[in-house]
Scaffold this active site. Structure first.
Site, mmCIF file in Angstrom:
data_model
loop_
_atom_site.group_PDB
_atom_site.id
_atom_site.type_symbol
_atom_site.label_atom_id
_atom_site.label_comp_id
_atom_site.label_asym_id
_atom_site.label_seq_id
_atom_site.Cartn_x
_atom_site.Cartn_y
_atom_site.Cartn_z
ATOM 1 N N GLY A 29 3.281 39.233 11.803
ATOM 2 C CA GLY A 29 1.897 39.136 11.336
ATOM 3 C C GLY A 29 1.867 38.288 10.091
ATOM 4 O O GLY A 29 1.845 37.059 10.161
ATOM 5 N N ASP B 64 -5.561 26.335 5.860
ATOM 6 C CA ASP B 64 -6.140 25.794 4.619
ATOM 7 C C ASP B 64 -7.561 25.301 4.862
ATOM 8 O O ASP B 64 -8.461 25.516 4.056
ATOM 9 C CB ASP B 64 -5.285 24.629 4.096
ATOM 10 N N GLY C 68 -28.273 58.335 4.445
ATOM 11 C CA GLY C 68 -28.015 58.805 5.812
ATOM 12 C C GLY C 68 -28.450 57.790 6.852
ATOM 13 O O GLY C 68 -27.785 57.608 7.870
ATOM 14 N N ARG D 178 -38.344 52.912 1.074
ATOM 15 C CA ARG D 178 -37.960 54.331 1.076
ATOM 16 C C ARG D 178 -38.508 55.029 -0.172
ATOM 17 O O ARG D 178 -38.199 54.628 -1.286
ATOM 18 C CB ARG D 178 -36.441 54.434 1.108
ATOM 19 N N GLN E 14 -24.565 52.823 1.278
ATOM 20 C CA GLN E 14 -24.875 53.840 0.263
ATOM 21 C C GLN E 14 -26.368 53.831 -0.078
ATOM 22 O O GLN E 14 -26.997 54.877 -0.201
ATOM 23 C CB GLN E 14 -24.031 53.574 -0.999
ATOM 24 N N ILE F 292 -5.265 37.735 19.780
ATOM 25 C CA ILE F 292 -5.768 36.364 19.710
ATOM 26 C C ILE F 292 -7.269 36.343 20.006
ATOM 27 O O ILE F 292 -7.705 36.723 21.098
ATOM 28 C CB ILE F 292 -5.002 35.443 20.688
ATOM 29 N N GLU G 52 -6.718 35.789 9.482
ATOM 30 C CA GLU G 52 -6.408 34.492 8.838
ATOM 31 C C GLU G 52 -5.660 34.685 7.519
ATOM 32 O O GLU G 52 -5.910 33.996 6.531
ATOM 33 C CB GLU G 52 -7.676 33.644 8.658
ATOM 34 N N GLY G 53 -4.746 35.631 7.532
ATOM 35 C CA GLY G 53 -3.966 35.941 6.337
ATOM 36 C C GLY G 53 -4.629 37.050 5.552
ATOM 37 O O GLY G 53 -5.765 36.883 5.103
HETATM 38 C C1 LIG Z 1 -9.641 41.200 15.108
HETATM 39 C C2 LIG Z 1 -8.442 40.344 14.874
HETATM 40 C C3 LIG Z 1 -8.457 39.042 15.282
HETATM 41 C C4 LIG Z 1 -7.332 38.217 15.093
HETATM 42 N N1 LIG Z 1 -7.335 36.936 15.575
HETATM 43 C C5 LIG Z 1 -6.182 36.206 15.494
HETATM 44 C C6 LIG Z 1 -6.117 34.908 16.111
HETATM 45 O O1 LIG Z 1 -7.107 34.400 16.672
HETATM 46 N N2 LIG Z 1 -4.949 34.225 16.063
HETATM 47 C C7 LIG Z 1 -3.855 34.744 15.435
HETATM 48 O O2 LIG Z 1 -2.820 34.091 15.439
HETATM 49 N N3 LIG Z 1 -3.881 35.970 14.842
HETATM 50 C C8 LIG Z 1 -5.014 36.716 14.869
HETATM 51 N N4 LIG Z 1 -5.055 37.952 14.283
HETATM 52 C C9 LIG Z 1 -3.880 38.464 13.593
HETATM 53 C C10 LIG Z 1 -4.052 38.505 12.068
HETATM 54 O O3 LIG Z 1 -4.038 37.212 11.539
HETATM 55 C C11 LIG Z 1 -2.990 39.422 11.501
HETATM 56 O O4 LIG Z 1 -3.394 40.727 11.791
HETATM 57 C C12 LIG Z 1 -2.777 39.243 10.029
HETATM 58 O O5 LIG Z 1 -2.168 38.021 9.747
HETATM 59 C C13 LIG Z 1 -1.942 40.358 9.417
HETATM 60 O O6 LIG Z 1 -0.815 40.648 10.148
HETATM 61 P P1 LIG Z 1 -0.483 42.161 10.578
HETATM 62 O O7 LIG Z 1 -1.723 42.729 11.114
HETATM 63 O O8 LIG Z 1 0.702 42.145 11.434
HETATM 64 O O9 LIG Z 1 -0.181 42.883 9.228
HETATM 65 P P2 LIG Z 1 1.231 43.048 8.496
HETATM 66 O O10 LIG Z 1 1.778 41.712 8.230
HETATM 67 O O11 LIG Z 1 2.061 44.025 9.215
HETATM 68 O O12 LIG Z 1 0.746 43.663 7.130
HETATM 69 C C14 LIG Z 1 0.531 45.051 6.905
HETATM 70 C C15 LIG Z 1 0.134 45.249 5.460
HETATM 71 O O13 LIG Z 1 1.175 44.796 4.593
HETATM 72 C C16 LIG Z 1 0.699 43.812 3.718
HETATM 73 N N5 LIG Z 1 1.752 42.830 3.476
HETATM 74 C C17 LIG Z 1 2.543 42.216 4.392
HETATM 75 N N6 LIG Z 1 3.382 41.363 3.799
HETATM 76 C C18 LIG Z 1 3.100 41.407 2.487
HETATM 77 C C19 LIG Z 1 3.627 40.738 1.349
HETATM 78 N N7 LIG Z 1 4.596 39.820 1.450
HETATM 79 N N8 LIG Z 1 3.086 41.044 0.140
HETATM 80 C C20 LIG Z 1 2.104 41.956 0.034
HETATM 81 N N9 LIG Z 1 1.584 42.610 1.066
HETATM 82 C C21 LIG Z 1 2.085 42.346 2.280
HETATM 83 C C22 LIG Z 1 -0.499 43.209 4.408
HETATM 84 O O14 LIG Z 1 -1.397 42.608 3.490
HETATM 85 C C23 LIG Z 1 -1.099 44.416 5.074
HETATM 86 O O15 LIG Z 1 -1.894 45.098 4.166
HETATM 87 C C24 LIG Z 1 -6.189 38.757 14.446
HETATM 88 C C25 LIG Z 1 -6.208 40.071 13.986
HETATM 89 C C26 LIG Z 1 -7.298 40.869 14.208
HETATM 90 C C27 LIG Z 1 -7.237 42.287 13.730
#
Ligand SMILES: Cc1cc2nc3c(=O)[nH]c(=O)nc-3n(C[C@H](O)[C@H](O)[C@H](O)COP(=O)(O)OP(=O)(O)OC[C@H]3O[C@@H](n4cnc5c(N)ncnc54)[C@H](O)[C@@H]3O)c2cc1C
Ligand SMILES: Cc1cc2nc3c(=O)[nH]c(=O)nc-3n(C[C@H](O)[C@H](O)[C@@H](O)COP(=O)(O)OP(=O)(O)OC[C@H]3O[C@@H](n4cnc5c(N)ncnc54)[C@H](O)[C@@H]3O)c2cc1C
Lengths: 265, 385
Positions: free
Chosen positions: B130, B239, B340, B267, B336, B156, B363-364
């Site tokens: 991720g 970016d 309700g 309200r 908030q 995705i 997206e990160g």
């Molecule tokens: C609805 C949805 C749509 C998406 N669409 C796409 C898409 O179109 N294409 C695609 O490629 N991906 C997609 N994603 C994936 C998305 O980009 C990832 O979920 C995201 O990058 C985070 O990865 P992860 O969920 O595995 O979290 P993890 O990487 O497992 O992170 C878990 C927690 O740890 C924290 N963490 C991890 N590493 C660090 C670090 N080095 N320092 C501090 N904190 C850290 C994170 O911030 C998070 O809070 C999608 C996700 C969702 C939920």
């Protein structure tokens, strides 16, 4: 397939005021829009062009600001537009309006189909479409809810009736007026808006159209508006309100009262 | 606020707003409830040329930049970020082709994407990769005149619905992050199928799905750029796209603020509209200030990006980080203020608060955005002193 769409700019509300002396609409201070039914006419024209090629031209008779309505038509896919604009056109009834529009259409030249809205929300007569067709001596069908088929020489359409619909075939060139059921008008496109912003809309005056000055505007109008009132309702009716269950219950009771049905409630 | 938009930019904003008001708002609750993909709305956006916003005119687009895209997604997001995400994800899928594709690839794919005839998607994330994107396992093996892909992408956006996928896969595992490459995979390619469709907290009308590559064979000319450029392409794509997430966030925050102010004026409690209580006014004031600050940041960064600077990762991350945190706070506060009522599905803020959370994750994550900003600061100040 070359198509002409007739559009009218109308005030944007059902509650425009009527001048008590002249019995005409007071248009000042009310925002103007394309007559809602005419948006279905525009959409149908553009769809036919998209399928069969050709060109869609919008025409309107109205004041200079009616250019805005024509520009919106262009942003929705219409190719060209002309405005028939002359002080002498003012005060026209349907007789004078159809004459002027027919002259304008002759000026545009070749066409396979003219599309009008079924009626306007201000004048409300539903006469302009049929009137233009008469002036041009071409066949017409009003209240069209669907074009089933359109070829080079003829078209088959569905006409909405109170109790169903007719299927009619007619030769082209022809005119139709359309209802809301025919399509779902699109919103403008960006490319259309860019075109609309830069396009020059030609304006034709009575002189440009080589028109008989006695047949246009107030002078050419045979009608005089004496009074405006809603038409009498068709027959007696009562509206049943409430939830579905309540409505059913009330309706059954009424039918029973009237002796139309005879079942225990 | 007047942000001195050009006539064209005003046109884009107004058109997107009109679509949001007339077409998206009446549908959003139902789409959310049914978790139904918004095809009808995509069709409307397509007919209005919005999919072409970021695509150059020579490929059938409108030739806009990052800023024009932000203006549109902000307005769409004001009504529903599920719909707006679906729209924006197609742009995300198009960026790799737009920035690094060959002339043939651009001519083949961009006009279809610009017209909205085909949706695109971007696929990087996997179950074990991720935030740590370099950990991806999907493999692309060169074999004669094809690449053979094996692996599974997870979560995705537009998965299953899109026709064109920009996929990051490893071509040389020994080279780590430098061993990744980007490919174009088409729906219907042999060995390419779709897995589970996720059930989500928010943006429920958008599709989030697995992509499964099982000996998926694609022609050699589907590689984007050269072998080894995969992560450079992915980072450049993010970016460019991050201010778009910021714009979605601004739109969502604005939408929630609109609802909150309207409700507070109507309200009545203790004999007065609740907006007359200073506690409510102060909450609304903070919500409005944060939203405007987020908008100003997104607009400034997007305009800067359109001047084509060399490195803009830091400000791009800022333009995602701050607005998405703002959107989370503003939507929570809107619930908030509605009390309700805000918790009930009858009012749109309930959905808005559920939707907002994703903006801090995809997206990160916002932690990763802070890492990017922090690393950039470290580098910048290392140079100066
Ligand atoms: C609805 C949805 C749509 C998406 N669409 C796409 C898409 O179109 N294409 C695609 O490629 N991906 C997609 N994603 C994936 C998305 O980009 C990832 O979920 C995201 O990058 C985070 O990865 P992860 O969920 O595995 O979290 P993890 O990487 O497992 O992170 C878990 C927690 O740890 C924290 N963490 C991890 N590493 C660090 C670090 N080095 N320092 C501090 N904190 C850290 C994170 O911030 C998070 O809070 C999608 C996700 C969702 C939920
Ligand atoms: C009671 C009444 C009050 C009126 N008050 C006024 C007034 O205050 N001011 C005034 O200027 N006129 C007034 N008129 C005249 C009238 O509004 C139009 O000028 C009339 O000729 C057009 O008729 P309509 O609006 O009923 O159109 P309809 O026959 O209902 O329209 C059918 C279709 O014809 C086409 N069409 C109609 N008009 C035009 C046009 N101008 N250009 C292009 N296409 C068109 C459209 O496609 C439209 O959908 C009034 C008429 C009546 C009956």
């Amino acid at each position: 397939m070359d198509i002409i769409v007739c559009i009218k700019q109308v005030p944007d509300t059902g509650q425009v005021k009527i001048d008590p002396h002249t019995h005409t609409l007071i248009r000042e201070g009310v925002e103007s829009i394309i007559n809602p039914y005419d948006r279905y006419a525009i959409e149908e024209g553009v769809r036919i062009k998209e399928r069969y090629g050709g060109k869609v031209t919008a025409i309107s008779m109205g004041p200079p600001q009616a250019k805005e309505a024509l520009k919106e038509a262009i942003s929705c896919g219409v190719d060209e537009a002309v405005l028939l604009c002359d002080r002498a056109f003012a005060g026209a009834d349907t007789l004078a309006t159809t004459y002027t529009l027919a002259k304008g259409i002759e000026q545009i030249g070749r066409f396979d189909l003219i599309i009008c809205g079924k009626q306007t929300i201000d004048g409300d007569t539903a006469q302009v479409g049929p009137g233009v067709a008469e002036r041009l001596d071409i066949p017409y069908v009003s209240y069209v809810r669907k074009i089933e088929f359109i070829g080079n020489r003829c078209a088959r359409v569905e006409r909405m009736m109170d109790d169903g619909y007719d299927i009619l075939e007619m030769d082209l060139p022809a005119l139709i007026t359309v209802t809301k059921e025919i399509n779902e008008p699109r919103l403008p496109s960006l490319k259309g808006e860019v075109r609309a912003a830069s396009i020059e809309i030609p304006m034709y005056t009575a002189k440009d159209l080589g028109i008989d000055i006695n047949k246009i505007g107030l002078a050419g109008s045979a009608t005089e508006v004496i009074k405006i009132f809603p038409p009498p309702k068709k027959g007696q009716y009562e509206r049943i309100e409430g939830t579905l269950d309540e409505q059913v219950e009330t309706l059954l009771k009424k039918l029973k009262e009237l002796g139309i049905i005879n079942i225990p409630l | 606020m007047d942000y001195f938009l050009t006539d064209k930019q005003k046109m884009i904003k107004n058109l997107a707003r009109r679509i949001a008001e007339e077409k998206i708002k009446p549908k959003r609750a139902e789409l959310d409830e049914k978790e139904e993909f918004p095809w009808e709305l995509m069709d409307i956006l397509a007919k209005s040329d919005l999919f072409g916003l970021i695509i150059p005119t020579e490929y059938g687009g409108f030739g806009g930049g990052c800023f024009e895209n932000c203006l549109a997604v902000e307005e769409l997001g004001r009504a529903c970020i599920g719909v707006a995400t679906t729209f924006a994800a197609s742009g995300l899928g198009a960026y790799p082709i737009l920035f690094y594709g060959t002339e043939e690839q651009k001519r083949k794919y961009l006009p279809e994407i610009a017209s909205g005839r085909k949706l695109a998607a971007f696929a990087l994330t996997e179950s074990s990769a991720g935030s740590d994107a370099a950990g991806i396992q999907t493999q692309a093996t060169s074999s004669g005149d094809v690449y053979i892909l094996n692996g599974t992408k997870q979560w995705i956006t537009n998965g299953g619905e899109a026709e064109v996928y920009s996929v990051i896969a490893m071509t040389d595992r020994t080279r780590g992050a430098r061993g990744a490459s980007a490919f174009i995979v088409e729906k219907g390619d042999p060995g390419f199928s779709f897995g589970r469709k996720e059930k989500k907290m928010g943006i429920r009308c958008s599709s989030t799905r697995e992509l499964i590559f099982d000996n998926c064979r694609i022609p050699k000319d589907r590689i984007i750029g050269r072998e080894g450029m995969g992560f450079i392409i992915a980072m450049k794509t993010f970016d460019e796209a991050r201010p778009g997430i910021g714009a979605l966030s601004v739109g969502l925050a604005q939408g929630a603020l609109d609802e909150a102010v309207r409700f507070a004026k109507e309200r009545v409690q203790f004999g007065k509209p609740i907006i007359s209580f200073q506690a409510i006014q102060h909450m609304l004031a903070d919500m409005a200030t944060l939203t405007e600050a987020a908008r100003a940041l997104v607009y400034a960064v997007a305009r800067y990006i359109d001047t084509r600077p060399r490195d803009f990762s830091k400000v791009s991350a800022m333009a995602k980080l701050f607005p998405s945190d703002v959107a989370m706070k503003v939507t929570t506060d809107a619930v908030q203020i509605l009390g309700g009522h805000g918790y009930m599905r009858d009012y749109p803020v309930e959905k808005m608060m559920r939707d907002a959370k994703i903006l801090q994750i995809y997206e990160g994550t916002n932690q990763i955005q802070r890492n990017i900003i922090g690393q950039a600061l470290n580098k910048e100040y290392g140079k100066k002193f």
